[in-house]
Motif scaffolding. Structure first.
Motif, PDB file in Angstrom:
ATOM      1  N   UNK A 352     -60.554  53.053  -4.013  1.00 31.49           N
ATOM      2  CA  UNK A 352     -59.584  53.913  -4.696  1.00 31.49           C
ATOM      3  C   UNK A 352     -60.322  54.987  -5.513  1.00 31.49           C
ATOM      4  N   UNK A 353     -59.550  55.937  -6.042  1.00 35.18           N
ATOM      5  CA  UNK A 353     -60.147  57.025  -6.815  1.00 35.18           C
ATOM      6  C   UNK A 353     -60.903  56.495  -8.027  1.00 35.18           C
ATOM      7  N   UNK A 354     -60.424  55.386  -8.586  1.00 39.56           N
ATOM      8  CA  UNK A 354     -61.119  54.839  -9.757  1.00 39.56           C
ATOM      9  C   UNK A 354     -62.293  53.945  -9.342  1.00 39.56           C
ATOM     10  N   UNK A 359     -57.303  46.243  -0.316  1.00 36.48           N
ATOM     11  CA  UNK A 359     -56.908  46.190   1.085  1.00 36.48           C
ATOM     12  C   UNK A 359     -55.845  47.256   1.339  1.00 36.48           C
ATOM     13  N   UNK A 360     -55.993  47.964   2.465  1.00 42.52           N
ATOM     14  CA  UNK A 360     -54.935  48.868   2.909  1.00 42.52           C
ATOM     15  C   UNK A 360     -53.880  48.043   3.634  1.00 42.52           C
ATOM     16  N   UNK A 361     -52.651  48.555   3.650  1.00 41.15           N
ATOM     17  CA  UNK A 361     -51.589  47.886   4.405  1.00 41.15           C
ATOM     18  C   UNK A 361     -51.780  48.161   5.903  1.00 41.15           C
ATOM     19  N   UNK A 362     -52.081  49.415   6.221  1.00 38.81           N
ATOM     20  CA  UNK A 362     -52.311  49.793   7.620  1.00 38.81           C
ATOM     21  C   UNK A 362     -53.434  50.828   7.691  1.00 38.81           C
ATOM     22  N   UNK A 363     -54.204  50.776   8.766  1.00 40.81           N
ATOM     23  CA  UNK A 363     -55.233  51.793   9.010  1.00 40.81           C
ATOM     24  C   UNK A 363     -55.166  52.211  10.479  1.00 40.81           C
ATOM     25  N   UNK A 364     -55.760  53.390  10.778  1.00 43.96           N
ATOM     26  CA  UNK A 364     -55.778  53.831  12.185  1.00 43.96           C
ATOM     27  C   UNK A 364     -57.186  53.898  12.760  1.00 43.96           C
ATOM     28  N   UNK A 365     -58.194  53.602  11.951  1.00 47.48           N
ATOM     29  CA  UNK A 365     -59.561  53.640  12.457  1.00 47.48           C
ATOM     30  C   UNK A 365     -60.161  55.039  12.429  1.00 47.48           C
ATOM     31  N   UNK A 366     -59.331  56.049  12.163  1.00 49.65           N
ATOM     32  CA  UNK A 366     -59.868  57.383  11.867  1.00 49.65           C
ATOM     33  C   UNK A 366     -60.075  57.361  10.356  1.00 49.65           C
ATOM     34  N   UNK A 367     -59.397  58.258   9.620  1.00 47.50           N
ATOM     35  CA  UNK A 367     -59.492  58.109   8.169  1.00 47.50           C
ATOM     36  C   UNK A 367     -58.121  57.818   7.565  1.00 47.50           C
ATOM     37  N   UNK A 368     -57.158  57.587   8.476  1.00 47.93           N
ATOM     38  CA  UNK A 368     -55.804  57.346   8.007  1.00 47.93           C
ATOM     39  C   UNK A 368     -55.637  55.931   7.473  1.00 47.93           C
ATOM     40  N   UNK A 393     -59.945  35.990  -5.086  1.00 52.38           N
ATOM     41  CA  UNK A 393     -60.725  37.019  -4.394  1.00 52.38           C
ATOM     42  C   UNK A 393     -60.554  38.365  -5.130  1.00 52.38           C
ATOM     43  N   UNK A 394     -61.671  39.021  -5.426  1.00 51.21           N
ATOM     44  CA  UNK A 394     -61.619  40.247  -6.239  1.00 51.21           C
ATOM     45  C   UNK A 394     -60.819  41.363  -5.567  1.00 51.21           C
ATOM     46  N   UNK A 395     -61.065  41.565  -4.258  1.00 51.07           N
ATOM     47  CA  UNK A 395     -60.346  42.649  -3.577  1.00 51.07           C
ATOM     48  C   UNK A 395     -58.848  42.326  -3.545  1.00 51.07           C
ATOM     49  N   UNK A 396     -58.510  41.043  -3.373  1.00 48.99           N
ATOM     50  CA  UNK A 396     -57.089  40.661  -3.406  1.00 48.99           C
ATOM     51  C   UNK A 396     -56.491  40.952  -4.780  1.00 48.99           C
ATOM     52  N   UNK A 397     -57.193  40.566  -5.826  1.00 46.16           N
ATOM     53  CA  UNK A 397     -56.642  40.774  -7.172  1.00 46.16           C
ATOM     54  C   UNK A 397     -56.480  42.263  -7.487  1.00 46.16           C
ATOM     55  N   UNK A 398     -57.427  43.086  -7.050  1.00 46.37           N
ATOM     56  CA  UNK A 398     -57.272  44.552  -7.221  1.00 46.37           C
ATOM     57  C   UNK A 398     -56.032  45.039  -6.480  1.00 46.37           C
ATOM     58  N   UNK A 399     -55.875  44.543  -5.249  1.00 46.94           N
ATOM     59  CA  UNK A 399     -54.748  44.958  -4.412  1.00 46.94           C
ATOM     60  C   UNK A 399     -53.438  44.521  -5.062  1.00 46.94           C
ATOM     61  N   UNK A 400     -53.429  43.287  -5.539  1.00 51.19           N
ATOM     62  CA  UNK A 400     -52.226  42.703  -6.142  1.00 51.19           C
ATOM     63  C   UNK A 400     -51.756  43.532  -7.337  1.00 51.19           C
ATOM     64  N   UNK A 401     -52.730  43.930  -8.146  1.00 50.44           N
ATOM     65  CA  UNK A 401     -52.394  44.728  -9.330  1.00 50.44           C
ATOM     66  C   UNK A 401     -51.729  46.046  -8.917  1.00 50.44           C
ATOM     67  N   UNK A 402     -52.256  46.657  -7.864  1.00 49.39           N
ATOM     68  CA  UNK A 402     -51.697  47.940  -7.425  1.00 49.39           C
ATOM     69  C   UNK A 402     -50.320  47.771  -6.777  1.00 49.39           C
ATOM     70  N   UNK A 406     -45.925  50.734  -9.892  1.00 43.87           N
ATOM     71  CA  UNK A 406     -45.291  51.926  -9.332  1.00 43.87           C
ATOM     72  C   UNK A 406     -46.241  52.701  -8.421  1.00 43.87           C
ATOM     73  N   UNK A 407     -47.490  52.304  -8.344  1.00 44.12           N
ATOM     74  CA  UNK A 407     -48.443  52.902  -7.390  1.00 44.12           C
ATOM     75  C   UNK A 407     -48.108  52.514  -5.954  1.00 44.12           C
ATOM     76  N   UNK A 408     -47.370  51.409  -5.790  1.00 42.61           N
ATOM     77  CA  UNK A 408     -46.921  50.995  -4.460  1.00 42.61           C
ATOM     78  C   UNK A 408     -45.604  51.712  -4.169  1.00 42.61           C
ATOM     79  N   UNK A 409     -45.569  52.571  -3.135  1.00 42.41           N
ATOM     80  CA  UNK A 409     -44.340  53.330  -2.868  1.00 42.41           C
ATOM     81  C   UNK A 409     -43.116  52.448  -2.614  1.00 42.41           C
ATOM     82  N   UNK A 410     -43.309  51.182  -2.347  1.00 40.60           N
ATOM     83  CA  UNK A 410     -42.177  50.277  -2.119  1.00 40.60           C
ATOM     84  C   UNK A 410     -42.056  49.195  -3.186  1.00 40.60           C
TER      85      UNK A 410
END
Ligand SMILES: *[C@@H]1O[C@H](CO)[C@@H](O)[C@H](O)[C@H]1NC(C)=O
Ligand SMILES: *[C@@H]1O[C@H](CO)[C@@H](O)[C@H](O)[C@H]1NC(C)=O
Ligand SMILES: *[C@@H]1O[C@H](CO)[C@@H](O)[C@H](O)[C@H]1NC(C)=O
Ligand SMILES: *[C@@H]1O[C@H](CO)[C@@H](O)[C@H](O)[C@H]1NC(C)=O
Ligand SMILES: *[C@@H]1O[C@H](CO)[C@@H](O)[C@H](O)[C@H]1NC(C)=O
Ligand SMILES: *[C@@H]1O[C@H](CO)[C@@H](O)[C@H](O)[C@H]1NC(C)=O
Ligand SMILES: *[C@@H]1O[C@H](CO)[C@@H](O)[C@H](O)[C@H]1NC(C)=O
Ligand SMILES: *[C@@H]1O[C@H](CO)[C@@H](O)[C@H](O)[C@H]1NC(C)=O
Ligand SMILES: *[C@@H]1O[C@H](CO)[C@@H](O)[C@H](O)[C@H]1NC(C)=O
Ligand SMILES: *[C@@H]1O[C@H](CO)[C@@H](O)[C@H](O)[C@H]1NC(C)=O
Ligand SMILES: *[C@@H]1O[C@H](CO)[C@@H](O)[C@H](O)[C@H]1NC(C)=O
Ligand SMILES: *[C@@H]1O[C@H](CO)[C@@H](O)[C@H](O)[C@H]1NC(C)=O
Length: 515
Positions: A352-354, A359-368, A393-402, A406-410
């Motif tokens: 992330x910017x910070x 974890x991303x929800x979805x990726x396309x293998x390009x940069x999407x 798991x650290x990456x899970x906890x970071x993801x969970x916080x996000x 309101x950073x999660x569009x849903x």
């Protein structure tokens, strides 16, 4: 002889249902006796004569656990919801024509069809109570019936997500006018298939229900008897075919064994690029998924939660293959499972910017990549619940916080309930299912209590778990009969009874009293 058994089962089924109200309308209006609590919750279990499956052990758990709950509304919600699949959704149970192969046709609730994902998870609610048994009325028999029928479905077409009743049941198939475009599938008939959205998590669901049954019963022999090995081989073929990227090495468009388009006014009901979906790059090692567990199209086909779930249950189901002497198959399964885990780590994590990793929800293998979470399981929030990683798991906890912000569009917020929702019901609708998963993945008493309070207070007096709720108006909700979410709520209560029994002694009679 077998035909006699089938006929008898049918006769019973007919007698049971003849005078019973349709639960679709039954669940729309309150029924007494009422809970006596602030939320005046309805009693929603059908009359005993109308219940679709009787289980002594589940009844005993309902009694025991409800005796440990102090709050009248939480107690009532648990009593209504936990047995809901057995009470309402076991539409038929019998054996395959001319065989002793058990079959269980489990409907999702309000739609008279069997989803691979829902039925596996409807069974999972009762996993804490599952023990080995041959008895017709056992949970083990129900599980075997689901596994056998799912194997049959996967062999009809492994790219479909939802199916019609088995011919032996005599239950009429249900029309699905929106699936009229699915007829392009080679094996499509509207009497065997309900819908053909290819969702990787549907395949994971078969491995899930199989692993759960095996782990609880240690009954390996069962998996040798019928079509389980063939079904797993088919799943591996799909998984392999769905790693093919959009372009070949020399720039041609790859031939893919699945595509999907539909005439619709909803973007999530069809796919881009004439049915291929958005371009998927070579080299991710991920398995593509055209649809999410919400049955909505993915934006990028490298759908991380389903890859996680598939990896996790492929690894555990490889133990079944090993136990029945299918050593080569077991080897391929565990190899694919660990390769996929590496692929998720390499392609599914975003900085992330910070500077934190999530974890991303979805990726396309390009940069999407798509940074969000959706309420349906598998979700990112649920990753520890389905056993892919440790909750710490650290990456899970970071993801969970996000994703719980309101950073999660849903992530839906409002005065009555704040929880993750999704594109399926759209902005403004929070899903109790996501609040339940939040509890299942939390060790924080205050967070758990707050989520429970929100769930108990937003059933609109009906005392069942709805699919989604308008965060500003609890009378505006979707699906009065969503069996899986009800079972999941009960499973969560059993988990709390195990981990934090004192939380079940609290009052949920209003926000102030729970502080
Ligand atoms: C509970 O709800 C029922 C059905 O709507 C209603 O008839 C009854 O008066 C309510 N009871 C209380 C105490 O609000
Ligand atoms: C469940 O038990 C009730 C009696 O309590 C009976 O009337 C009903 O037929 C049973 N249901 C099934 C599916 O066996
Ligand atoms: C419920 O409690 C009774 C009495 O303690 C016990 O025998 C039974 O096993 C319990 N049921 C479950 C499902 O734990
Ligand atoms: C069609 O379904 C049957 C089972 O009903 C199966 O044996 C056959 O392999 C399937 N054909 C294809 C092309 O998937
Ligand atoms: C059951 O099998 C028999 C003999 O194979 C066949 O005649 C009958 O139509 C089958 N019934 C169903 C419901 O498939
Ligand atoms: C299946 O398709 C036929 C022909 O279009 C139609 O008559 C029938 O009603 C359909 N059945 C279901 C369950 O949709
Ligand atoms: C996988 O792709 C091969 C061709 O590459 C095809 O023959 C086979 O039928 C496909 N299997 C599935 C289950 O898609
Ligand atoms: C994908 O990448 C691998 C490794 O870089 C390469 O060997 C393979 O030819 C590529 N395939 C396609 C279809 O681009
Ligand atoms: C790529 O497409 C061109 C034009 O259709 C064709 O001549 C060529 O054989 C294709 N290459 C492969 C590897 O399929
Ligand atoms: C089997 O279940 C036990 C708990 O009963 C759990 O500790 C273990 O991890 C499970 N094994 C697998 C492979 O799922
Ligand atoms: C996670 O960390 C918390 C706080 O350090 C600890 O209490 C908990 O036991 C850990 N959970 C697991 C599953 O390791
Ligand atoms: C809340 O939703 C219900 C059901 O859709 C609707 O009838 C009612 O008008 C809504 N209330 C408000 C204040 O919008």
């Amino acid at each position: 002889m077998r035909n006699n058994i089938i006929t008898t089962a049918l006769a019973v089924a007919t007698a049971v249902y003849a005078d019973c109200p349709d639960y679709l309308s039954y669940a729309l209006v309150p029924h007494g006796p009422f809970s006596g609590g602030t939320y005046n919750l309805s009693y929603m279990r059908p009359d005993p004569a109308c219940r679709t499956f009787n289980s002594t052990i589940v009844e005993s758990a309902v009694t025991n656990i409800s005796n440990l709950i102090t709050d009248p509304d939480l107690k009532r919600l648990f009593v209504n919801s936990y047995p809901n699949t057995l009470d309402t959704a076991i539409k038929w149970k019998g054996t395959a024509n001319g065989s002793d192969e058990e079959l269980t046709f489990v409907i999702t609730g309000d739609i008279n069809a069997m989803w691979l994902r829902d039925s596996a998870n409807q069974m999972q609610s009762y996993l804490p109570l599952l023990t080995a048994s041959d008895a017709y009325n056992s949970l083990a028999s129900l599980y075997r019936g689901v596994i056998n029928l799912q194997a049959r479905y996967l062999l009809i077409d492994p790219y479909c997500n939802s199916f019609q009743p088995p011919i032996e049941s005599g239950v009429s198939p249900s029309p699905n006018p929106s699936a009229s475009d699915d007829t392009v599938r080679p094996n499509y008939t509207n009497t065997s298939i309900f819908e053909c959205k290819y969702e990787l998590d549907s395949l994971a669901a078969f491995l899930e229900v199989s692993s759960n049954y095996y782990n609880a019963t240690q009954d390996a022999t069962f998996f040798k008897k019928y079509q389980w090995v063939d079904a797993v081989e088919t799943i591996l073929q799909v998984a392999t075919n769905m790693t093919v990227p959009t372009y070949t090495a020399d720039g041609n468009v790859s031939v893919l064994s699945y595509s999907f388009t539909r005439l619709t006014n909803r973007a999530s009901e069809t796919t881009e690029n004439g049915g291929l979906g958005n371009p998927f790059n070579n080299g991710t090692g991920l398995i593509r998924s055209f649809f999410r567990p919400s049955d909505d199209a993915t934006i990028f086909q490298g759908f991380i939660p389903a890859n996680m779930m598939f990896s996790r249950y492929l690894a555990s189901a490889s133990l079944i293959a090993a136990a029945i002497g299918e050593n080569d198959l077991a080897q391929r399964m565990s190899c694919m499972a660990s390769g996929l885990r590496d692929a998720i780590t390499a392609s599914g994590i975003v900085t992330t910017r910070s500077g934190g990793q999530i974890y991303a929800y979805e990726v396309d293998g390009y940069m999407g990549h798509n940074i969000m979470d959706d309420a349906n399981i598998p979700s990112l929030l649920a990753a520890p619940f389905f056993g892919y990683l440790d909750v710490n798991d650290t990456v899970y906890q970071n993801t969970r916080q996000l994703i719980l912000s309101a950073q999660n569009p849903y992530f839906m917020r409002g005065p009555d309930i704040s929880a993750i929702g999704g594109a399926h019901d759209g902005p403004g609708y929070a899903w109790p299912m996501a609040a339940i998963v939040r509890i299942l993945t939390s060790n924080d008493d205050a967070e758990i209590t707050q989520q429970l309070q929100e769930i108990v207070s937003t059933t609109d007096g009906l005392g069942l778990i709805h699919e989604s709720i308008n965060t500003y108006n609890i009378s505006d909700w979707t699906r009065q009969w969503f069996s899986w979410a009800n079972g999941l709520f009960g499973q969560m209560v059993l988990d709390l009874e195990d981990r934090k029994p004192e939380l079940l002694k609290q009052s949920f009679q209003g926000n102030s009293s729970t502080a």
